[in-house]
Design an enzyme around this catalytic site. Structure first.
Site, PDB file in Angstrom:
ATOM      1  N   ASP A 161      -6.333  -1.800   5.217  1.00 46.24           N
ATOM      2  CA  ASP A 161      -5.994  -3.139   4.403  1.00 46.24           C
ATOM      3  C   ASP A 161      -6.529  -4.319   4.954  1.00 46.24           C
ATOM      4  O   ASP A 161      -5.777  -5.426   4.210  1.00 46.24           O
ATOM      5  CB  ASP A 161      -4.441  -2.864   4.196  1.00 46.24           C
ATOM      6  N   ASP A 167       1.012  -1.297  -0.022  1.00 51.08           N
ATOM      7  CA  ASP A 167      -0.026   0.000   0.036  1.00 51.08           C
ATOM      8  C   ASP A 167       0.811   1.160  -0.125  1.00 51.08           C
ATOM      9  O   ASP A 167       1.931   1.200   0.373  1.00 51.08           O
ATOM     10  CB  ASP A 167      -0.929   0.161   1.225  1.00 51.08           C
ATOM     11  N   ASP A 216      -1.102  -0.906   6.302  1.00 54.57           N
ATOM     12  CA  ASP A 216      -0.934  -0.393   7.586  1.00 54.57           C
ATOM     13  C   ASP A 216      -1.783  -1.094   8.662  1.00 54.57           C
ATOM     14  O   ASP A 216      -1.906  -0.657   9.957  1.00 54.57           O
ATOM     15  CB  ASP A 216      -1.355   1.058   7.550  1.00 54.57           C
TER      16      ASP A 216
END
Length: 665
Positions: free
Chosen positions: A564, A361, A560
Site C-alpha cells: 500500500d 486496507d 500493511d
C-alpha cells in the site's frame, strides 16, 4: 553545569535543545544526572550567599559600591553562564535571546541604584537570575523525564552478541556480527540482530517494541527481530541483517530523530519568538527613554521609567512558549512509543489530531492476511466427513508446488499430503484459471469457475461468502472448498473506538470480491467499502475522499506498509501495520503500529489530540499572563517580583503541564 547544548538556544533561535544529541549512550545519561546535581548545588550556594548579602545590607551601613561587590558574588555564581551566553549571542549576530534579556534586565537592576534618587535593587537582580536558573533546572528535569519515557526503546539496544565461530562461542559487539553467522541467545538476553531460529524454541518479550506484555512463541524457522527479550529457552539464530540494518537500529533512529520534524505549533512559536523578542526589546528602550521627557526632572524620571523597562524585559522573555511547546510534542511522541505507536515527527501529531476520515486496507489490516479453510462441500450426496477429507486431500496434492497463499491454506488444512503415498504427475498451472494435475491416474483440476467451464464441469452455488475453490475429477464436478481471511479480534473495537472519537467516516478498500468485502464491512460496522480494486484504484478512491472531506480535517490511510505504499504516501497521514518491525512499514508510513492491532489507530489519534490540547493550553496561559503583566509593568503597577513569576513561574507551570503528555491511559 556547562550548558553547551543550550549555547545557541535563545528565544529567537531556540529550537528546544532536546535535539542536540541523538545518541543515548550511558555516559550521556550520567552527564545529564551529574549536571542537574551541579546546578542544584549552585542554586543552594547562591540562596545561602543571597541571604547573607541581605543580612549584611540590613545590619551594616555600607556604601553602595561596596554593597554591589557583596551582591556580585552570588550574582556571578548563578549568572556567569547566562552572561556568557548573552555575549556569545551578540558576537554571533543573534542578540535577541532569553540570555540577552536576562543579562540586560539584571545588570540594569544592579546599576540603577547609582542613579540620582533611585533605590538599589541588588537583591532583585540576584533573585531574577536565581529564578531564571531554577526555570532552566525544571526544563532540564522535564526533558530528562521525557527522554526516560523513550528510554525503554534505548533498552532494546543490545550490548553484546554471542556468536559461534569455529565451534567456539564468543561475545562480540552486535556491529561485528556478519549476515549469515549463528548467534546464541540465552534466557534473559536481548536478541541482538534480526534473523531466523535454526535451533530451539522459546517465548519472547516484545513489550519494548509493541507495548504488549503477552509473550510471543517462536520455534525453528520462525523469524525473530532484534530488541525482543528471550524469556525461556536457549535459541540459535542465523542472522539475516547487519546490525545497522536491523529493526532495533531503525526504530531507535526513528524515535531519536522524530523531534526534527516540527509541528505547526512549534513552527509558529519559533517564528513568533523571532519577531516578538526584538519588538519587546525596543519597546523596553522606549519605556525607559521617552516618558522621562514629560517629567519635571529627566534624571529622576529616567530612574523610575528605567526600573519599569527592566521589569518589562524580565516579563517579556517568551521562555514558557519556546520551551513548553516542543517539550509537549516530545512527550507525546514518547508516550505513543511506550504503547507501540511510532510517530515519525511532531508534524504528524498535528495531522493525526485533525483526522476525520480513516481509510483502511482489508487484508493484513482488518484481517490477519492469512487464508484458512473455512468449509469443505463435497458433491457426494451425503457430503460425509470422509468425502470432504478426500476432496481436501486432492486439492492439497494439486497445489503442492504452488506458493500462492490459497495453496498454503490448502496444504495447512491437509498437512499429511506428502506422506499418503499418492502419485502426483503432470502438474500444470493455467494462468487465470487454476492448476491441473494427475493423481493416481485421475486428472484433477483445482481452480475458479473459468477452470470448471474449461473442463466441462458444472459448478454448484454455495451460501458461504469467501474465496471458493472448485475441484473437478476427470471432468466431473467433485465439490468446492471455501477459504477465508480471518478478521482480527480487535478490528470491531477499532472501528467502534474511531466512532467514539468522532471520526466521521471509516472506509475499507480491498482488492477482494464484493461479497467478501460486504461481509467484512457488515461485521465491523464500516461506513463504506469498495471492492475488487487494483493499487491504482485505491489511490483514486483516496483522492476522491480527500476532495470530499471537511475543510481543516485530515484523511488517514491504514495499510500493511508493503503493498500500500502509493496510498500511504497520498494520504494526509499514512499509518502502517508494522508487523513487529517490518522494514517496508517503517519506511513507507508516517506512523507505525508495531503490534499490528487496528485498535491502536484510535489510541494514536487520542494521544495526538491530547498533545495538541496541552500545547494550546500552554500557549494561551503563557501569552495571557505575559500580556497582562507587561501592561502592568509599563504602567508601573508590576514590580520585579511579579515579573519573575510572569517569566519563570509561568515557564515552570507550563513545563509541568507539558509533562502530562507523557502519560497515556
Amino acid at each position: 553545569m556547562e550548558h553547551e547544548h543550550t549555547s545557541k538556544c535563545g528565544c529567537c533561535c531556540k529550537e528546544h535543545h532536546h535535539e542536540h544529541e541523538h545518541h543515548h549512550e550511558p555516559h550521556h545519561e550520567h552527564e545529564h544526572e551529574g549536571g542537574l546535581k551541579e546546578q542544584l548545588i549552585k542554586i543552594a550556594v547562591t540562596v545561602v550567599l543571597l541571604i547573607g548579602a541581605v543580612l549584611i545590607e540590613r545590619n551594616c551601613n555600607l556604601p553602595v559600591w561596596q554593597l554591589l561587590l557583596v551582591y556580585l558574588v552570588p550574582y556571578l555564581i548563578i549568572g556567569h553562564e547566562t552572561l556568557h551566553e548573552a555575549v556569545e549571542g551578540v558576537m554571533e549576530g543573534e542578540p535577541f535571546n532569553e540570555h540577552f534579556l536576562m543579562a540586560v534586565a539584571t545588570v540594569g537592576a544592579l546599576c540603577i541604584g547609582f542613579l540620582p534618587g533611585a533605590e538599589t535593587e541588588f537583591p532583585e537582580a540576584v533573585f531574577v537570575m536565581l529564578f531564571f536558573q531554577v526555570g532552566e533546572l525544571f526544563e532540564e528535569y522535564a526533558e530528562g523525564k521525557s527522554r526516560e519515557s523513550i528510554a525503554h526503546l534505548m533498552d532494546i539496544r543490545p550490548d553484546a552478541a554471542n556468536v559461534e565461530r569455529e565451534g567456539v562461542l564468543i561475545s562480540v559487539k552486535p556491529e561485528d556480527v556478519e549476515v549469515g553467522e549463528t548467534i546464541v541467545v540465552k534466557p534473559g538476553e536481548k536478541i541482538p540482530l534480526d534473523g531466523v531460529v535454526i535451533e530451539g524454541k522459546s517465548n519472547l518479550n516484545t513489550v519494548a517494541l509493541t507495548g504488549e506484555s503477552a509473550p510471543r512463541e517462536v520455534e525453528i524457522d520462525d523469524e525473530v527481530i532484534s530488541g525482543c527479550v528471550n524469556l525461556t529457552g536457549v535459541v540459535k539464530i542465523r542472522t539475516t541483517k547487519a546490525f545497522g540494518e536491523s529493526t532495533v537500529s531503525k526504530i531507535i533512529d526513528l524515535v531519536e530523530n522524530a523531534s526534527e520534524s516540527k509541528s505547526a505549533s512549534e513552527t509558529f512559536i519559533s517564528k513568533f519568538a523571532r519577531i516578538y523578542t526584538p519588538i519587546v526589546v525596543f519597546a523596553a528602550l522606549a519605556v525607559a527613554f521617552i516618558p522621562p521627557f514629560f517629567c519635571e526632572s529627566y534624571m529622576s524620571g529616567f530612574s523610575l521609567w528605567l526600573n519599569r523597562a527592566l521589569t518589562f524585559l524580565v516579563v517579556s522573555c517568551p521562555c514558557a512558549l519556546v520551551i513548553s511547546v516542543p517539550l509537549t510534542f516530545f512527550g507525546g511522541i514518547g508516550g505513543a512509543s511506550r504503547n507501540g505507536i511510532l510517530v515519525k515527527g511532531a508534524n504528524y501529531m498535528d495531522v493525526l489530531a485533525k483526522v476525520d476520515t480513516v481509510v483502511m486496507d482489508k487484508t493484513g489490516t482488518l484481517t490477519h492476511g492469512v487464508f484458512e479453510v473455512e468449509a469443505v462441500h463435497s458433491d457426494n450426496a451425503e457430503n460425509s466427513e470422509e468425502a470432504q477429507h478426500h476432496l481436501l486431500h486432492l486439492a492439497a496434492h494439486v497445489e503442492h508446488f504452488s506458493n500462492h497463499p490459497i495453496a498454503e491454506a490448502l496444504r495447512s488444512a491437509y498437512p499429511d499430503e506428502c506422506n499418503d503415498g499418492c502419485k502426483v504427475e503432470n502438474v500444470e498451472e493455467i494462468a487465470g484459471h487454476g492448476i491441473r494435475a494427475t493423481i493416481n491416474g485421475d486428472v484433477v483440476c483445482v481452480g475458479n469457475q473459468k477452470m470448471m467451464d474449461k473442463v466441462g464441469a458444472v459448478c454448484k452455488s454455495c451460501h458461504h461468502v469467501g474465496t471458493i475453490i472448485h475441484v473437478a475429477v476427470n471432468g466431473k464436478y467433485a465439490g468446492h472448498i471455501i477459504i477465508n481471511d480471518r478478521i482480527k479480534s480487535d478490528s470491531k473495537s477499532a472501528v467502534a473506538g474511531l466512532k467514539n472519537l468522532g471520526v466521521g467516516r471509516v472506509v475499507m478498500l480491498t482488492g477482494d470480491r464484493k461479497e467478501v468485502a460486504e461481509k467484512v464491512a457488515g461485521e465491523l460496522g464500516l461506513d463504506a467499502h469498495f471492492a475488487e480494486l487494483l493499487p491504482t484504484d485505491k489511490v483514486a478512491h483516496v483522492e476522491d475522499l480527500i476532495k470530499t472531506k471537511a475543510e481543516n480535517k485530515a484523511l488517514a490511510f491504514v495499510g500493511d506498509g508493503i503493498n500500500d505504499a502509493p496510498v500511504l504516501a497520498r494520504a494526509d497521514v499514512g499509518i502502517a501495520m508494522g508487523g513487529l518491525g517490518s522494514d517496508a512499514a517503517i519506511e513507507a508510513a508516517d506512523v507505525v503500529l508495531m503490534d499490528d492491532k487496528p485498535s491502536k489507530i484510535a489510541l494514536a489519534i487520542r494521544i495526538a489530540r491530547r498533545t495538541i490540547a496541552i500545547a494550546r493550553q500552554n500557549v494561551v496561559f503563557a501569552i495571557g499572563v505575559k500580556v497582562a503583566v507587561l501592561l502592568l509593568a509599563a504602567l508601573g503597577f508590576a514590580n520585579m517580583w511579579m515579573a519573575v513569576f510572569a517569566d519563570v513561574g509561568v515557564t515552570v507551570l507550563a513545563v509541568f503541564n507539558a509533562m502530562r503528555a507523557l502519560r497515556v491511559k
